[in-house]
Write an enzyme that holds these catalytic residues in place. Structure first.
Site, short mmCIF file in Angstrom:
data_model
loop_
_atom_site.label_atom_id
_atom_site.label_comp_id
_atom_site.label_asym_id
_atom_site.label_seq_id
_atom_site.Cartn_x
_atom_site.Cartn_y
_atom_site.Cartn_z
N ASP A 95 0.81 -1.23 0.00
CA ASP A 95 0.00 0.00 0.00
C ASP A 95 0.84 1.27 0.00
O ASP A 95 0.43 2.31 0.54
CB ASP A 95 -0.95 0.01 1.22
CG ASP A 95 -1.86 -1.19 1.24
OD1 ASP A 95 -2.20 -1.69 0.16
OD2 ASP A 95 -2.23 -1.63 2.35
N LYS A 137 1.74 2.16 -5.17
CA LYS A 137 2.27 1.63 -6.44
C LYS A 137 1.33 1.94 -7.61
O LYS A 137 1.76 2.35 -8.68
CB LYS A 137 2.48 0.10 -6.32
CG LYS A 137 3.48 -0.29 -5.23
CD LYS A 137 3.57 -1.79 -5.04
CE LYS A 137 2.37 -2.41 -4.39
NZ LYS A 137 2.17 -2.05 -2.96
N GLY A 158 -4.49 -4.28 -3.76
CA GLY A 158 -5.49 -3.25 -4.01
C GLY A 158 -4.72 -2.01 -4.40
O GLY A 158 -4.10 -1.37 -3.56
N HIS A 159 -4.68 -1.71 -5.68
CA HIS A 159 -3.88 -0.59 -6.18
C HIS A 159 -4.81 0.55 -6.58
O HIS A 159 -5.59 0.42 -7.52
CB HIS A 159 -3.02 -1.03 -7.36
CG HIS A 159 -1.97 -2.03 -6.97
ND1 HIS A 159 -1.06 -2.56 -7.85
CD2 HIS A 159 -1.68 -2.60 -5.78
CE1 HIS A 159 -0.26 -3.40 -7.21
NE2 HIS A 159 -0.63 -3.45 -5.95
N GLN A 191 2.06 -6.00 -3.20
CA GLN A 191 2.52 -6.12 -1.81
C GLN A 191 3.80 -5.28 -1.61
O GLN A 191 3.95 -4.27 -2.26
CB GLN A 191 2.71 -7.58 -1.39
CG GLN A 191 1.42 -8.38 -1.28
CD GLN A 191 0.85 -8.82 -2.60
OE1 GLN A 191 1.52 -9.44 -3.40
NE2 GLN A 191 -0.39 -8.49 -2.87
P1 GDP Z 1 -0.74 0.34 -3.54
O1 GDP Z 1 -1.33 -0.94 -3.08
O2 GDP Z 1 0.73 0.40 -3.32
O3 GDP Z 1 -1.11 0.69 -4.95
O4 GDP Z 1 -1.36 1.48 -2.60
P2 GDP Z 1 -2.90 1.61 -2.17
O5 GDP Z 1 -3.66 2.12 -3.32
O6 GDP Z 1 -3.38 0.38 -1.50
O7 GDP Z 1 -2.77 2.68 -1.01
C1 GDP Z 1 -2.27 3.95 -1.24
C2 GDP Z 1 -3.36 4.97 -0.85
O8 GDP Z 1 -2.80 6.25 -0.75
C3 GDP Z 1 -4.46 5.11 -1.89
O9 GDP Z 1 -5.66 5.41 -1.25
C4 GDP Z 1 -3.98 6.27 -2.75
O10 GDP Z 1 -5.06 6.95 -3.36
C5 GDP Z 1 -3.34 7.14 -1.71
N1 GDP Z 1 -2.20 7.95 -2.15
C6 GDP Z 1 -1.19 7.62 -2.99
N2 GDP Z 1 -0.26 8.60 -3.03
C7 GDP Z 1 -0.68 9.55 -2.18
C8 GDP Z 1 -0.12 10.80 -1.77
O11 GDP Z 1 0.96 11.23 -2.15
N3 GDP Z 1 -0.85 11.52 -0.84
C9 GDP Z 1 -2.05 11.10 -0.36
N4 GDP Z 1 -2.68 11.85 0.52
N5 GDP Z 1 -2.58 9.91 -0.74
C10 GDP Z 1 -1.90 9.16 -1.62
P1 IMO Z 2 -0.84 -4.18 -2.24
O1 IMO Z 2 -0.40 -4.72 -3.58
C1 IMO Z 2 -0.92 -4.59 2.09
C2 IMO Z 2 -0.93 -8.67 3.68
C3 IMO Z 2 -2.18 -9.15 4.39
C4 IMO Z 2 -1.58 -10.15 5.34
C5 IMO Z 2 -0.46 -10.78 4.53
C6 IMO Z 2 -0.85 -12.07 3.83
O2 IMO Z 2 -2.15 -3.46 -2.28
O3 IMO Z 2 0.24 -3.39 -1.61
P2 IMO Z 2 -2.40 -12.76 1.80
O4 IMO Z 2 -3.76 -12.30 1.39
O5 IMO Z 2 -1.34 -12.48 0.80
O6 IMO Z 2 -2.40 -14.17 2.27
O7 IMO Z 2 -2.04 -11.88 3.11
O8 IMO Z 2 -0.10 -9.82 3.56
N1 IMO Z 2 -1.16 -8.16 2.31
C7 IMO Z 2 -1.11 -6.87 1.98
N2 IMO Z 2 -0.94 -5.78 2.75
N3 IMO Z 2 -1.04 -4.47 0.75
C8 IMO Z 2 -1.18 -5.57 -0.03
O9 IMO Z 2 -1.14 -5.51 -1.37
C9 IMO Z 2 -1.27 -6.84 0.58
N4 IMO Z 2 -1.42 -8.09 0.13
C10 IMO Z 2 -1.35 -8.89 1.19
O10 IMO Z 2 -2.82 -8.09 5.05
O11 IMO Z 2 -0.99 -9.50 6.42
MG MG Z 3 -2.84 -1.61 -1.78
#
Ligand code: GDP
Ligand code: IMO
Ligand code: MG
Length: 420
Positions: free
Chosen positions: A13, A16, A40-41, A222
């Site tokens: 998270d 990416k 979840g991107h 991840q």
């Molecule tokens: P990913 O899994 O690495 O793609 O990241 P996620 O989407 O799960 O989580 C990142 C969260 O931060 C999302 O809700 C994005 O919309 C938000 N986000 C990304 N970059 C920024 C930033 O620079 N500032 C803020 N406030 N939110 C951001």
């Molecule tokens: P993105 O791509 C954050 C965590 C889960 C759990 C562990 C194992 O959005 O960054 P799994 O479902 O793989 O068996 O879970 O890894 N986890 C993540 N945490 N971002 C993710 O993906 C994750 N994918 C798995 O919360 O601790």
């Molecule tokens: Mg994510």
């Protein structure tokens, strides 16, 4: 031509999806190499937020090819849901997306097994996203998996039944209630949709594209601290989230790799169980969660929050061979007065910056404290215009890691990105 890799340096998270989307115009191909719908991107443009689970984050760009590589585990039901809700017409998606024959399938019973195993573990549960990731990769490495390339075979249904019956016999040992029929309907609808897409030996495709001079961006899922080998095992995911995973998850040679973009939040978050040395259980942690909207994009769970952990970041830089750092969510740190950064760990009274093997080691983070800034930086597009104290914070990270911070993100939308 070469391939650049973008991957998470923390516990996932990091942002990416946002950055892959923002970089996509400079690439011809975007390829996911591991993980599955546990990811979840999120990405945001024109004031609309999109969350992708399986589909690479270059999908919204016309004329770009997106590849789901062999290292990914694919759940057809999730795939269908995602395709149906993307807001991009199917005929366009059929041009933009190619799927590897060798990507393993997540079966409905993999999801049920995931839930049954977690339920059985009780307090020791990993905190899985319950998307069937662990059981699907277990079957892959156990050489029992079904793959996307199998779906066109005449005996596919028989193979599916065999696998499912095998799983059902395991489930008999767990007192766990489930409704297989409910999952199966969406799953088989997903299989029918998958059949419409280009399904290829994508290792040939990607190498051909590279030979033709195309630019490829590999998108990690991840983060490094969730890597199967190098994360805080067993509180990890079931794939290699690191640079090496891009080679095995796409079928490319390490000699093709050029840049490794290591992406990290200006602080740390983690969902699920496992060690988190800088975790804050106080009002500062709560403020990070609130300001940063730190709730999981896949499960909606609140993310654990804490200060930046440099020993973990340096470890991730080392394991991945990071060439450029991208710092995300810098805007969230505005208004904190002072900002702490963990520079080493104190374990049994001794300072070290090596991550201990033992997950139960009691780690006392040693912090450096830097002055904060109060300015709202969300509208800033020029690095020079950032508050001096934020620039000092960045400089501190660069000195500690030895890697330049080449991108600073100041908001969730595509445009809130400062390239240096
Ligand atoms: P990913 O899994 O690495 O793609 O990241 P996620 O989407 O799960 O989580 C990142 C969260 O931060 C999302 O809700 C994005 O919309 C938000 N986000 C990304 N970059 C920024 C930033 O620079 N500032 C803020 N406030 N939110 C951001
Ligand atoms: P993105 O791509 C954050 C965590 C889960 C759990 C562990 C194992 O959005 O960054 P799994 O479902 O793989 O068996 O879970 O890894 N986890 C993540 N945490 N971002 C993710 O993906 C994750 N994918 C798995 O919360 O601790
Ligand atoms: Mg994510």
């Amino acid at each position: 031509m070469n391939i650049d890799i973008l991957l998470g340096l923390q516990w996932g998270d990091e942002g990416k999806g946002k950055i892959v989307d923002a970089l996509s115009p400079s690439y011809d191909v975007v390829a996911r190499f591991q993980g599955g719908p546990n990811a979840g991107h999120s990405l945001e443009f024109n004031d609309v937020k999109h969350v992708l689970h399986l589909i690479p984050s270059g999908i919204f760009h016309h004329g770009k090819l997106n590849i789901i590589g062999n290292g990914v585990v694919l759940d057809p039901a999730v795939f269908k849901k995602e395709i149906d809700t993307l807001g991009v017409p199917l005929d366009e998606l059929l041009k933009r997306l190619v799927i590897s024959t060798k990507a393993n399938l997540i079966l409905p019973t993999h999801r049920i097994l995931d839930a049954a195993y977690e339920n059985y573990k009780g307090n020791l549960k990993i905190g899985s996203t319950l998307k069937g990731i662990g059981p699907a990769y277990t079957d892959k490495t156990g050489r029992n998996g079904l793959r996307v390339g199998n779906i066109s075979h005449d005996n596919f249904k028989a193979l599916y039944d065999d696998h499912t019956n095998g799983h059902l016999s395991i489930l008999k040992n767990y007192k766990f209630k489930f409704d297989l029929k409910e999952y199966e309907k969406g799953w088989f609808e997903g299989i029918e949709l998958l059949k419409k897409f280009r399904i290829e030996n994508t290792e040939y495709l990607i190498n051909r594209l590279l030979s033709d001079g195309r630019k490829v961006l590999a998108e990690g899922a991840q983060g490094t601290m969730l890597d199967l080998d190098f994360g805080s095992y067993p509180f990890v995911t079931s794939s290699n989230t690191i640079t090496a995973g891009a080679c095995s998850g796409l079928g490319i040679s390490p000699t093709h790799i050029k840049e490794v973009f290591g992406i990290f939040k200006a602080y740390c978050t983690r969902v699920g169980s496992g060690p988190f040395p800088t975790e804050l259980h106080d009002s500062t942690g709560e403020m990070l969660r609130k300001k940063g909207c730190e709730f999981g994009a896949t499960t909606g769970r609140p993310r654990r929050c804490g200060w930046l952990d440099l020993p973990a970041l340096k470890y991730a830089v080392m394991i991945n061979g990071v060439t450029q750092l991208f710092m995300m969510k810098s805007d969230i740190l505005s208004g904190f007065g002072s900002i702490k950064v963990c520079t080493s760990y104190k374990i049994d009274g001794r300072e070290q910056d090596e991550i201990p093997f033992d997950n139960n080691a009691v780690i006392e983070p040693v912090y450096a404290e830097l002055d904060g800034w109060n300015e709202d930086i969300r509208g800033i597009s020029d690095f020079k215009a950032l508050p001096e104290n934020l620039k000092r914070y960045i400089e501190f990270i660069e000195t500690q890691t030895g890697i330049p911070v080449k991108l600073v993100s100041v908001g969730p939308s595509r445009n809130s990105t400062i390239f240096r």
